[in-house]
Enzyme design. Structure first.
Site, PDB file in Angstrom:
ATOM      1  N   TRP A 154       0.838  -1.195   0.000  1.00 10.56           N
ATOM      2  CA  TRP A 154       0.000   0.000   0.000  1.00 10.56           C
ATOM      3  C   TRP A 154       0.880   1.254   0.000  1.00 10.56           C
ATOM      4  O   TRP A 154       1.812   1.389   0.788  1.00 10.56           O
ATOM      5  CB  TRP A 154      -0.917   0.008   1.222  1.00 10.56           C
ATOM      6  CG  TRP A 154      -1.703   1.277   1.344  1.00 10.56           C
ATOM      7  CD1 TRP A 154      -2.800   1.630   0.634  1.00 10.56           C
ATOM      8  CD2 TRP A 154      -1.410   2.390   2.204  1.00 10.56           C
ATOM      9  NE1 TRP A 154      -3.233   2.889   0.992  1.00 10.56           N
ATOM     10  CE2 TRP A 154      -2.384   3.382   1.966  1.00 10.56           C
ATOM     11  CE3 TRP A 154      -0.414   2.640   3.150  1.00 10.56           C
ATOM     12  CZ2 TRP A 154      -2.401   4.596   2.637  1.00 10.56           C
ATOM     13  CZ3 TRP A 154      -0.430   3.856   3.821  1.00 10.56           C
ATOM     14  CH2 TRP A 154      -1.423   4.816   3.567  1.00 10.56           C
ATOM     15  N   LYS A 158     -15.801   6.973  -8.756  1.00 12.15           N
ATOM     16  CA  LYS A 158     -14.543   6.413  -8.277  1.00 12.15           C
ATOM     17  C   LYS A 158     -14.914   5.171  -7.467  1.00 12.15           C
ATOM     18  O   LYS A 158     -15.381   5.277  -6.335  1.00 12.15           O
ATOM     19  CB  LYS A 158     -13.770   7.418  -7.422  1.00 12.15           C
ATOM     20  CG  LYS A 158     -12.434   6.856  -6.933  1.00 12.15           C
ATOM     21  CD  LYS A 158     -11.568   7.897  -6.255  1.00 12.15           C
ATOM     22  CE  LYS A 158     -10.242   7.270  -5.828  1.00 12.15           C
ATOM     23  NZ  LYS A 158      -9.313   8.248  -5.263  1.00 12.15           N
ATOM     24  N   TRP A 159     -14.699   4.011  -8.049  1.00 13.92           N
ATOM     25  CA  TRP A 159     -15.125   2.732  -7.474  1.00 13.92           C
ATOM     26  C   TRP A 159     -13.977   2.167  -6.657  1.00 13.92           C
ATOM     27  O   TRP A 159     -13.004   1.665  -7.184  1.00 13.92           O
ATOM     28  CB  TRP A 159     -15.519   1.780  -8.599  1.00 13.92           C
ATOM     29  CG  TRP A 159     -16.076   0.448  -8.178  1.00 13.92           C
ATOM     30  CD1 TRP A 159     -15.512  -0.455  -7.341  1.00 13.92           C
ATOM     31  CD2 TRP A 159     -17.314  -0.127  -8.616  1.00 13.92           C
ATOM     32  NE1 TRP A 159     -16.297  -1.565  -7.219  1.00 13.92           N
ATOM     33  CE2 TRP A 159     -17.418  -1.389  -7.996  1.00 13.92           C
ATOM     34  CE3 TRP A 159     -18.325   0.289  -9.475  1.00 13.92           C
ATOM     35  CZ2 TRP A 159     -18.510  -2.239  -8.225  1.00 13.92           C
ATOM     36  CZ3 TRP A 159     -19.396  -0.561  -9.690  1.00 13.92           C
ATOM     37  CH2 TRP A 159     -19.490  -1.808  -9.062  1.00 13.92           C
ATOM     38  N   ASP A 160     -14.111   2.223  -5.337  1.00 12.92           N
ATOM     39  CA  ASP A 160     -13.018   1.827  -4.440  1.00 12.92           C
ATOM     40  C   ASP A 160     -13.265   0.430  -3.884  1.00 12.92           C
ATOM     41  O   ASP A 160     -14.371  -0.115  -3.948  1.00 12.92           O
ATOM     42  CB  ASP A 160     -12.898   2.846  -3.300  1.00 12.92           C
ATOM     43  CG  ASP A 160     -11.478   2.990  -2.785  1.00 12.92           C
ATOM     44  OD1 ASP A 160     -10.645   2.099  -3.044  1.00 12.92           O
ATOM     45  OD2 ASP A 160     -11.202   3.994  -2.101  1.00 12.92           O
ATOM     46  N   MET A 161     -12.199  -0.161  -3.294  1.00 13.07           N
ATOM     47  CA  MET A 161     -12.280  -1.488  -2.679  1.00 13.07           C
ATOM     48  C   MET A 161     -11.130  -1.564  -1.695  1.00 13.07           C
ATOM     49  O   MET A 161      -9.991  -1.739  -2.094  1.00 13.07           O
ATOM     50  CB  MET A 161     -12.178  -2.557  -3.763  1.00 13.07           C
ATOM     51  CG  MET A 161     -12.679  -3.928  -3.370  1.00 13.07           C
ATOM     52  SD  MET A 161     -11.526  -4.906  -2.416  1.00 13.07           S
ATOM     53  CE  MET A 161     -12.284  -6.508  -2.553  1.00 13.07           C
ATOM     54  N   ASP A 210      -2.293   5.521  -3.323  1.00 19.97           N
ATOM     55  CA  ASP A 210      -2.669   6.528  -2.326  1.00 19.97           C
ATOM     56  C   ASP A 210      -1.497   7.438  -1.978  1.00 19.97           C
ATOM     57  O   ASP A 210      -1.683   8.449  -1.289  1.00 19.97           O
ATOM     58  CB  ASP A 210      -3.170   5.845  -1.050  1.00 19.97           C
ATOM     59  CG  ASP A 210      -4.603   5.359  -1.183  1.00 19.97           C
ATOM     60  OD1 ASP A 210      -5.280   5.728  -2.164  1.00 19.97           O
ATOM     61  OD2 ASP A 210      -5.062   4.608  -0.302  1.00 19.97           O
TER      62      ASP A 210
END
Length: 695
Positions: free
Chosen positions: A178, A453-456, A523
């Site tokens: 990440w 904005k399709w987050d997961m 990110d």
């Protein structure tokens, strides 16, 4: 030139692209053998290629096959493994036919005893050197007959790629975590099995489903390179094996070790595409070929210019109110932003990451009249409207979970592990997928939302489905369910655009890019860190898909202070976005930002649709007669040496090029030999050079 040919005398199939060939053959024993993958061959030349001899020792096992199954004297990585109802294993194939249809080839095989049919699929396109491969396995028994017994599919890979024998081998791939995704590694390929994988249910930050292999001598602009990339957005496994006899093969597909799928009478299991590419032009040519393939055969709307986006997350995080969003929208519009996106915190009881996921209605205390007034204001300001969503997730503290605790991935008699205070909704369940499509469709329709904005934001744990007849299918069917919802949503709303995100770059692959327009790369928005992240990303994926934000200084993640121009120029290497707290930018910063946005819009067609060359401390894009070079200078220790010139690539040495800023005209041959006259004074300096061919 026929794209696919068959020579019946030698039983050799040949697939041809503009710059490469791929050949396979049925040998005298009926085994499908790999023949050639590399420089172009004619059908006669392919038929004349001798098959590689088998091993000298009985301990070494069988010859390398085109698609090795478990069974017999095979000791390498099997692409296909099954287990029968009597717990027996192994396969023994008999070739039963082939079909050629333009650029596609399908080869059929049937097991000598069990009711299983295997089809190996190949496809080439006239405008690409990529070879697409996938496989399908069918249970051919009729229901109610003696052979109507289930078969467990333990492994069904999309393809096995065989490389020619070289003096040495080097592996290129990316790893990370990440906020540190896409770190490029080029290392010797050991004589063993090297496995790249994700067991997380998503593509993952830790690895990405592609690799490249060369002989250790390829560079950015020279040398033979072989690569393969998997179009899958869930767990996956790719294994590169190098035997002591010099054979190298790469086998890969969806899924990881453990889960098995039950195939019943009449059922078919089909894999995603595992695409392969050969080039003799080095890693740069490989990247450019992958970029062209992605634009030509993957992306839904490749020719659209991606808009300059503003996203509110880093400015307000969960403190989302209509008033603050209006203020940010006014500042963003003044900078020239084209699409304004409200991030997490607009819905339900969402005040932190601990509650509200699953309750997708605007928070009445923050948006007393719903989203409508804000959407109208954003459009009045001349921008499109975007919204953050995370459809696959639910907080236990939500109305949805209290109503449907059985909708999440879970295993009987085991705790439900929470990561980021949330659980994963099981999109393998038709009722869950229909629920998600229902509220997404209503939300987009009511407000004519332009962009999601399709987050997961978490990996799978307790990936079970109590009571399901075949619970392990959820590893695959969740991904297919997500893809299907995206496809149906886009079909219902043709003007909708989607950005894929999974805590940054956790879901970046050719599968998700087939139904989205761009991806959130990481990110980590620190421009220094982004240089290496974007370098690794660009090995396979094109700039038009790479969302890159300019955020505040000091950076909210790393604390590093960087000049605004440097932050912008690094982000200009992809699809530019802004994510800083504009309410705290000074008038001088806002004025400079507006100039830099305008600069980006001028070069955007070349960056997003041009061909990429990676230079030393720079990236170059070429589209027709236009050339754009984005250059930077990092901190260094002064040693008195004159910096090496910045040499462009891919220019025509017979042409001349005008610098659009200075008007100066340069000979292409001189630029290639002696470099661009770019002066970067001081640490964190940056520049954009625009050249146009003038004759």
């Amino acid at each position: 030139m026929d794209a696919v040919t068959f020579d019946p005398a030698t039983r050799t199939w040949l697939l041809r692209t503009a710059n490469s060939s791929y050949a396979l053959r049925l040998d005298d024993a009926g085994l499908l053998r790999h023949v050639h993958w590399g420089r172009p061959l004619t059908p006669a030349q392919a038929a004349a290629v001798p098959l590689r001899e088998g091993p000298a020792s009985s301990f070494d096992g069988a010859v390398r096959e085109e698609y090795p199954s478990e069974g017999g004297a095979r000791f390498g990585v099997p692409a296909l493994q099954v287990r029968y109802a009597d717990r027996g294993r192994g396969l023994q194939w008999r070739h039963t036919g082939h079909r050629i249809d333009g650029g596609t080839l399908a080869l059929s095989f049937h097991d000598d005893h069990h009711p299983l049919e295997l089809e190996l699929h190949y496809r080439v396109h006239p405008d690409s050197d990529v070879v697409e491969r996938w496989a399908s396995l069918r249970h051919t028994a009729e229901a109610g007959t003696a052979q109507d017994t289930p078969v467990e599919v333990l492994r069904l890979d999309s393809a096995c790629w065989t490389l020619p024998v070289l003096d040495d081998y080097r592996l290129s791939h990316v790893t990370g975590g990440w906020s540190g995704e896409f770190r490029l590694h080029r290392t010797p390929l050991p004589a063993a099995e090297t496995t790249l994988t994700s067991r997380r249910g998503i593509t993952s930050h830790q690895a990405n489903p592609w690799l490249m292999v060369d002989g250790g001598d390829a560079g950015e602009e020279h040398g033979e390179v072989w690569g393969a990339a998997l179009a899958w957005s869930g767990s996956w496994r790719i294994t590169a094996s190098r035997s002591h006899t010099g054979d190298v093969a790469v086998t890969g597909g969806a899924g990881h070790e453990g889960p098995a799928v039950v195939l019943r009478a009449g059922g078919t299991w089909e894999t995603p595409v595992f695409a392969g590419l050969y080039t003799d032009g080095g890693f740069g040519a490989a990247s450019r070929a992958w970029h062209r393939y992605t634009a030509g055969h993957v992306l839904p709307r490749p020719d659209e210019l991606r808009p300059v986006v503003y996203n509110s997350w880093e400015a307000v995080q969960f403190d989302v109110t209509e008033e603050k969003q209006r203020e940010l929208a006014a500042r963003a519009a003044a900078l020239g932003v084209e699409l304004f996106t409200v991030d997490d915190g607009w819905f339900g009881a969402r005040r932190s990451d601990a509650a509200g996921l699953g309750d997708w209605t605007p928070a009445p205390d923050r948006f007393p009249d719903g989203l409508g007034p804000l959407v109208a204001e954003v459009r009045r300001l001349g921008m499109r409207f975007g919204l953050w969503v995370e459809p696959e997730m639910v907080n236990p503290d939500s109305d949805l979970y209290r109503a449907h605790p059985d909708w999440v991935l879970h295993t009987a008699h085991r705790d439900r592990t929470e990561l980021r205070n949330q659980l994963v909704l099981n999109f393998a369940r038709p009722d869950v997928a229909e629920w998600a499509l229902g509220w997404l469709d209503a939300l987009v329709a009511e407000h004519r939302i332009d962009y999601l904005k399709w987050d997961m934001n978490r990996a799978f744990t307790e990936a079970g489905w109590p009571g399901a007849a075949d619970p392990d299918r959820l590893w695959h069917d969740h991904v297919r369910g997500v893809h299907r919802v995206m496809d149906r949503l886009r079909a219902a709303h043709p003007d909708l655009r989607i950005e894929a995100c999974a805590g940054g770059g956790g879901r970046v692959d050719l599968g998700v890019l087939a139904r989205t327009d761009q991806v959130w790369t990481s990110d980590n928005t620190d421009a220094h860190d982004r240089l290496s992240i974007q370098h690794g990303y660009s090995q396979l994926y094109p700039a038009r898909t790479m969302t890159a934000w300019v955020t505040d200084s000091p950076n909210p993640l790393t604390g590093r202070r960087l000049p605004l121009a440097f932050r912008f120029r690094v982000a200009m290497a992809g699809a530019l976005g802004i994510g800083g707290d504009l309410l705290h930018w000074s008038p001088e910063e806002l004025a400079e930002a507006a100039r830099l946005v305008e600069e980006y819009k001028e070069i955007r067609p070349v960056v997003q649709q041009g061909e990429l060359h990676r230079l030393r401390d720079a990236v170059q894009y070429t589209l027709g007669d236009r050339v754009v070079v984005v250059a930077w200078r990092l901190p260094s220790v002064y040693d008195g040496a004159v910096p090496a010139p910045l040499r462009p690539a891919g220019l025509d040495p017979q042409r001349r090029y005008r610098d659009e800023a200075t008007g100066e005209v340069h000979h292409g041959a001189v630029l290639l030999a002696h470099g661009l006259p770019v002066r970067l004074a001081g640490d964190w300096a940056s520049a954009v050079v625009r050249l146009t061919a003038v004759d």
